[in-house]
Scaffold this motif. Structure first.
Motif, short mmCIF file in Angstrom:
data_model
loop_
_atom_site.label_atom_id
_atom_site.label_comp_id
_atom_site.label_asym_id
_atom_site.label_seq_id
_atom_site.Cartn_x
_atom_site.Cartn_y
_atom_site.Cartn_z
N VAL A 269 -4.05 -12.09 0.38
CA VAL A 269 -3.64 -10.72 0.70
C VAL A 269 -2.18 -10.50 0.35
N HIS A 270 -1.36 -11.44 0.78
CA HIS A 270 0.08 -11.32 0.56
C HIS A 270 0.39 -11.27 -0.95
N ASP A 271 -0.22 -12.18 -1.69
CA ASP A 271 0.04 -12.23 -3.14
C ASP A 271 -0.35 -10.92 -3.80
N ARG A 272 -1.49 -10.39 -3.37
CA ARG A 272 -1.96 -9.15 -3.99
C ARG A 272 -1.02 -7.98 -3.66
N LEU A 273 -0.53 -7.98 -2.43
CA LEU A 273 0.41 -6.93 -2.03
C LEU A 273 1.67 -6.99 -2.89
N VAL A 274 2.17 -8.19 -3.08
CA VAL A 274 3.38 -8.36 -3.87
C VAL A 274 3.13 -7.87 -5.30
N GLU A 275 1.98 -8.26 -5.83
CA GLU A 275 1.61 -7.86 -7.18
C GLU A 275 1.59 -6.34 -7.32
N LEU A 276 0.96 -5.71 -6.33
CA LEU A 276 0.80 -4.25 -6.37
C LEU A 276 2.12 -3.52 -6.27
N GLY B 137 14.42 -0.07 11.10
CA GLY B 137 13.63 0.00 12.33
C GLY B 137 12.51 -1.01 12.31
N ASP B 138 11.52 -0.81 13.17
CA ASP B 138 10.41 -1.76 13.21
C ASP B 138 9.12 -1.19 12.63
N ALA B 139 9.24 -0.09 11.86
CA ALA B 139 8.04 0.44 11.22
C ALA B 139 7.57 -0.55 10.16
N ARG B 140 6.26 -0.70 10.04
CA ARG B 140 5.74 -1.69 9.10
C ARG B 140 5.81 -1.14 7.67
N GLY B 141 5.87 0.16 7.52
CA GLY B 141 6.17 0.72 6.21
C GLY B 141 5.05 0.65 5.19
N GLY B 142 3.81 0.79 5.66
CA GLY B 142 2.67 0.76 4.74
C GLY B 142 2.72 1.85 3.69
N ALA B 143 3.50 2.90 3.96
CA ALA B 143 3.62 3.99 3.00
C ALA B 143 4.12 3.47 1.65
N ALA B 144 4.93 2.44 1.67
CA ALA B 144 5.47 1.89 0.42
C ALA B 144 4.32 1.45 -0.49
N LEU B 145 3.37 0.72 0.09
CA LEU B 145 2.22 0.28 -0.69
C LEU B 145 1.40 1.48 -1.17
N SER B 146 1.17 2.41 -0.25
CA SER B 146 0.34 3.57 -0.60
C SER B 146 0.92 4.33 -1.78
N LEU B 147 2.21 4.60 -1.71
CA LEU B 147 2.84 5.40 -2.75
C LEU B 147 2.76 4.69 -4.10
N LYS B 148 3.05 3.40 -4.07
CA LYS B 148 3.01 2.64 -5.32
C LYS B 148 1.58 2.61 -5.86
N ALA B 149 0.63 2.36 -4.97
CA ALA B 149 -0.76 2.23 -5.40
C ALA B 149 -1.29 3.54 -5.97
N VAL B 150 -0.93 4.64 -5.36
CA VAL B 150 -1.50 5.92 -5.78
C VAL B 150 -0.77 6.51 -6.98
N MET B 151 0.56 6.42 -6.98
CA MET B 151 1.31 7.09 -8.05
C MET B 151 1.76 6.15 -9.14
N VAL C 213 18.36 -3.08 -2.86
CA VAL C 213 17.34 -3.03 -3.90
C VAL C 213 16.01 -3.45 -3.26
N PHE C 214 14.93 -2.86 -3.71
CA PHE C 214 13.62 -3.13 -3.12
C PHE C 214 13.09 -4.50 -3.52
N HIS C 215 12.58 -5.25 -2.52
CA HIS C 215 11.97 -6.55 -2.79
C HIS C 215 10.50 -6.53 -2.39
N PRO C 216 9.58 -6.60 -3.36
CA PRO C 216 8.16 -6.52 -3.02
C PRO C 216 7.68 -7.61 -2.05
N GLU C 217 8.23 -8.84 -2.15
CA GLU C 217 7.74 -9.91 -1.26
C GLU C 217 8.07 -9.58 0.18
N ARG C 218 9.28 -9.08 0.37
CA ARG C 218 9.68 -8.77 1.74
C ARG C 218 8.81 -7.67 2.30
N MET C 219 8.56 -6.67 1.46
CA MET C 219 7.75 -5.54 1.92
C MET C 219 6.35 -6.02 2.26
#
Ligand SMILES: Nc1nc2c(ncn2[C@@H]2O[C@H](COP(=O)(O)OP(=O)(O)OP(=O)(O)O)[C@@H](O)[C@H]2O)c(=O)[nH]1
Ligand SMILES: [Mg+2]
Lengths: 313, 444
Positions: B78-85, B251-265, B283-289
């Protein structure tokens, strides 16, 4: 790929209301769906509606499980009623938190407005000031956001629009000192309502939450029972983090009410359901736009109706 | 939460002993948990659906690696796929060949555009660029003042419009003025607006048409829920955005919107905002996200932050000392000084899942004045005293107080909190201790 909601939530609210008026107690959805079978597809559809409204997966499953149980126990066997039962369950949860803010007939009522950054605190204060003024109450606002650049100036514009006085100090002044001044002035002038604007802060920042406590202490020393209301302003586009926000602001700042803003957008603010269910914080108002008049009391039925209204309806 | 998802998956795979194969059947419940975790993190409903299906296809048939339990293996997939996406395309800003290069920020009300404009300006100034700022927000009261105050504070050129000018003209004139004043970049802050407000969206379209920005960046609040995608898609339809900046990531938001936006747009997330101060842009780091979305906490950022301040050897030494209970007053003093270097302890701890909300943290954070006192007191002790605090009796306390210009009470207090810290550290090194700490049960 994703269905675009072109209608704002507030429009839905209005329509939802009309609809209830028009058809009285029959629900249009139920009429349309009257022929449907109770099957997996129907459950999926309802589940999707809840998730997309930000009700959150855990709470959604809980709600759906309840309905499933009822179906299993054969208490519920008509598809047309399924939606209604779900709505009724949700309305019941929210109804428990439908509690408009009532200003007592005498004395100074103090309201401290809190929330994370950018949710609409200052704007809501403008709207509240306007509303209380219209009710014939004397109002004073305190510019206790001394942190954000131009926050004081922003509040001053709103105060001018609502025609109420502002108590302010310089930027970076101690917010507790501003609050002190404001309450002194309110006591001297027998002002009926004091609205305190605070800087936006993430609920995870311990020192900033401490600052709110300090302001509370100062208020309590000046006026018996103050702050009488701690209003958490929450943005309806907020997802599941809303729960953490409400929990922490309740624990740390003693929140006694919620105003859900930006419901004129397409977000449905479903996290409020979880907040109502888990934390039982009264929901006072909804914000539906950027002008003085765009504040409404929260109504459970209306809200649930709008949550289920589909795009373009 | 990481423990949560992993633990849950462990439970599900219990029956799959030792080496085995992930199959349709044993993966079914795991996928359910993954779905719940992603939805809880505010990843868009449709995106979750597609994502879970992909994970199923990937996982089924995989052999469980020797080094991992099945639960860990699935989390890894799951983690690897998220990073990839979320990764891929570089986060570089494009400036084009025109001078100034106009950069336009757009988004909903309250998402943090103005602060972000200033942070971005500072970021570019630090790279040696001459940067100017202009506010085209004629609607929100004092929005222009806000940009002006913040912008002049970082040494950017703030271009002001005459009252009554419309937003399109403001931007056009600002380009001219920035050019004549020799700025290489012009950052345009626009008013927050709803994506369904046709008139306001039309205004943005006209700014774009007239100014032709080198970059249009969509600013998104990390706390946004399921609607994030609809909003961004609409902005993208009207404007054709080039990238995303996620704000309020401190903050402590998990920030799933980041994945959604990247995946959709398919548009890259270029930066993240991590605080209210003007330097809080990264700068944005996909692994951290990815870790964050899965609730694993922003461990990497934490490690980096700590590494910047403490060198690794010192950290390892300290760990050894704690384990052996050899944590001396000298170490205590060094620790406090390091904490100060690392920035707020609270910020650091808030990056660890579960720890952020811990009670009593504030009591552990000595303020500047106290730190100076603590240092003076410890410096006034003999070497022997620092090694073995138990020998510090009443007479010695008096002497130390005199020597450090403090009172005996101060010395007592210090020794007490040192004693408590030792106890705490001992607890922290046991398994139960760490669990309790995470649950927030240990009080300082
Ligand atoms: N569409 C819409 N916009 C709103 C509503 N309430 C506030 N806003 C907008 O949201 C933005 C932020 O509002 P503010 O009142 O400045 O928010 P705040 O919470 O005081 O912000 P900080 O003090 O910076 O934390 C502004 O652009 C407001 O116009 C609402 O109900 N609907
Ligand atoms: Mg404000």
């Amino acid at each position: 790929m994703i269905g675009l909601g072109k209608t704002g939530f507030f429009d839905r609210l209005k329509k939802g209301l009309e609809k209830t008026r028009k058809v009285l107690f029959t629900d249009i959805d139920d009429l349309i769906l009257g022929e449907k079978k109770i099957d997996q597809a129907l459950f999926d559809e309802l589940e999707e509606a809840l998730i997309r409204a930000d009700v959150g997966p855990v709470f959604t499953m809980e709600l759906m499980d309840r309905i499933r149980d009822q179906v299993k126990r054969k208490e519920l066997d008509r598809a047309d009623l399924l939606r209604k039962v779900l709505k009724d369950t949700m309305t019941a949860i929210l109804k428990g938190c439908e509690a408009p803010l009532v200003i007592p007939p005498a004395g100074t009522f103090t309201i401290m407005v809190v929330g994370v950054n950018g949710t609409g605190k200052t704007t809501t204060i403008g709207k509240l000031a306007h509303q209380f003024r219209n009710e014939g109450l004397t109002v004073l606002v305190a510019a206790a956001d001394t942190f954000r650049a131009a926050a004081i100036e922003q509040l001053e514009v709103w105060a001018r629009r609502a025609a109420v006085p502002v108590i302010r100090q310089k930027i970076n002044a101690d917010p507790a000192a501003v609050v002190f001044d404001a309450l002194q002035s309110a006591k001297a002038g027998a002002t009926r309502v004091v609205l305190v604007d605070t800087a936006g802060r993430l609920h995870t920042k311990v020192n900033l939450m401490e600052e709110l406590k300090k302001m509370r202490r100062v208020m309590a020393r000046e006026i018996e029972g103050a702050p009488h209301e701690v209003l958490l302003v929450m943005d309806a586009t907020t997802g599941q983090n809303g729960i953490a926000q409400a929990k922490m602001f309740k624990e740390e700042a003693g929140v006694t009410g919620i105003c859900l803003t930006k419901l004129d957008g397409t977000a449905k603010g479903g996290v409020i359901l979880r907040i109502a269910g888990e934390l039982r914080i009264p929901i006072r108002y909804i914000g539906v736009g950027e002008s003085l008049e765009d504040l409404r009391p929260f109504r459970a039925e209306e809200f649930v109706e709008a949550l289920f209204a589909r795009d373009g309806e | 939460m990481f423990e949560n998802l992993t633990e849950k998956l462990e439970g599900i795979f219990k029956k799959l002993k030792g080496r085995g194969r992930l199959d349709e059947e044993n993966i079914q419940n795991a996928l359910r948990e993954i779905r719940m975790a992603l939805l809880e993190a505010d990843v868009n409903f449709r995106v979750v659906k597609d994502f879970v299906e992909e994970i199923r296809v990937r996982a089924v048939g995989q052999e469980v690696m020797d080094s991992l339990t099945p639960g860990q293996q699935v989390v890894k997939i799951v983690h690897d796929r998220l990073v990839e996406l979320m990764g891929g395309e570089s986060a570089q800003l494009r400036f084009g060949s025109r001078i100034p290069a106009p950069i336009m920020l757009v988004g909903l009300q309250g998402c943090g555009k103005t602060t972000t404009a200033v942070k971005l300006a500072r970021f570019l100034i630090r790279q040696g660029k001459r940067v100017s700022l202009v506010s085209a927000d004629v609607y929100r009261p004092a929005a222009m003042e806000q940009l002006e105050v913040l912008g002049s504070g970082i040494g950017a050129g703030v271009i002001k419009a005459a009252p009554g000018t419309d937003p399109v003209t403001i931007c056009l004139q600002a380009v001219e003025e920035a050019r004549s004043r020799g700025y290489e970049v012009l950052i345009m802050d626009t008013a927050g607006r709803l994506h369904i407000d046709e008139a306001m969206m039309e205004e943005l379209r006209r700014i774009k048409e007239k100014v032709r920005p080198a970059e249009i960046l969509f600013v998104a609040d990390a706390m946004t829920g399921q609607e994030a995608v609809n909003v961004a898609v609409r902005f993208n339809e009207v404007l054709g955005i080039d990238g995303v900046i996620m704000t309020k990531m401190d903050g402590d938001a998990r920030g799933g919107a980041a994945l959604s936006l990247k995946a959709v747009m398919g548009k890259p997330i270029k930066f993240v905002g991590v605080g209210e101060k003007v330097d809080a842009l990264e700068v944005f780091h996909p692994e951290r996200m990815a870790s964050r979305i899965l609730g694993m906490g922003d461990i990497l950022s934490l490690v980096e932050k700590a590494q910047a301040a403490v060198d690794e050897k010192a950290a390892r030494d300290l760990e050894r000392k704690i384990r052996k209970n050899e944590f001396t007053l000298e170490d205590f003093r060094d620790q406090l000084m390091q904490i100060r270097k690392m920035g707020s302890l609270q910020d650091i701890l808030s990056m660890i899942p579960g720890l952020g909300k811990m009670r009593g943290l504030k009591d552990m954070m000595p303020d500047e004045g106290e730190l100076i006192k603590v240092k003076a007191i410890i410096d006034s002790m003999t070497k022997q005293e620092r090694r073995d605090y138990l020998i510090i009796d009443g007479e010695r306390r008096k002497r130390i107080a005199r020597g450090s210009g403090t009172t005996v009470q101060d010395v007592n207090r210090l020794l007490k909190s040192y004693g408590e810290m030792r106890k705490l550290m001992k607890k922290m090194t046991t398994k139960e201790g760490i669990k309790a700490l995470k649950r927030g049960h240990i009080r300082f």
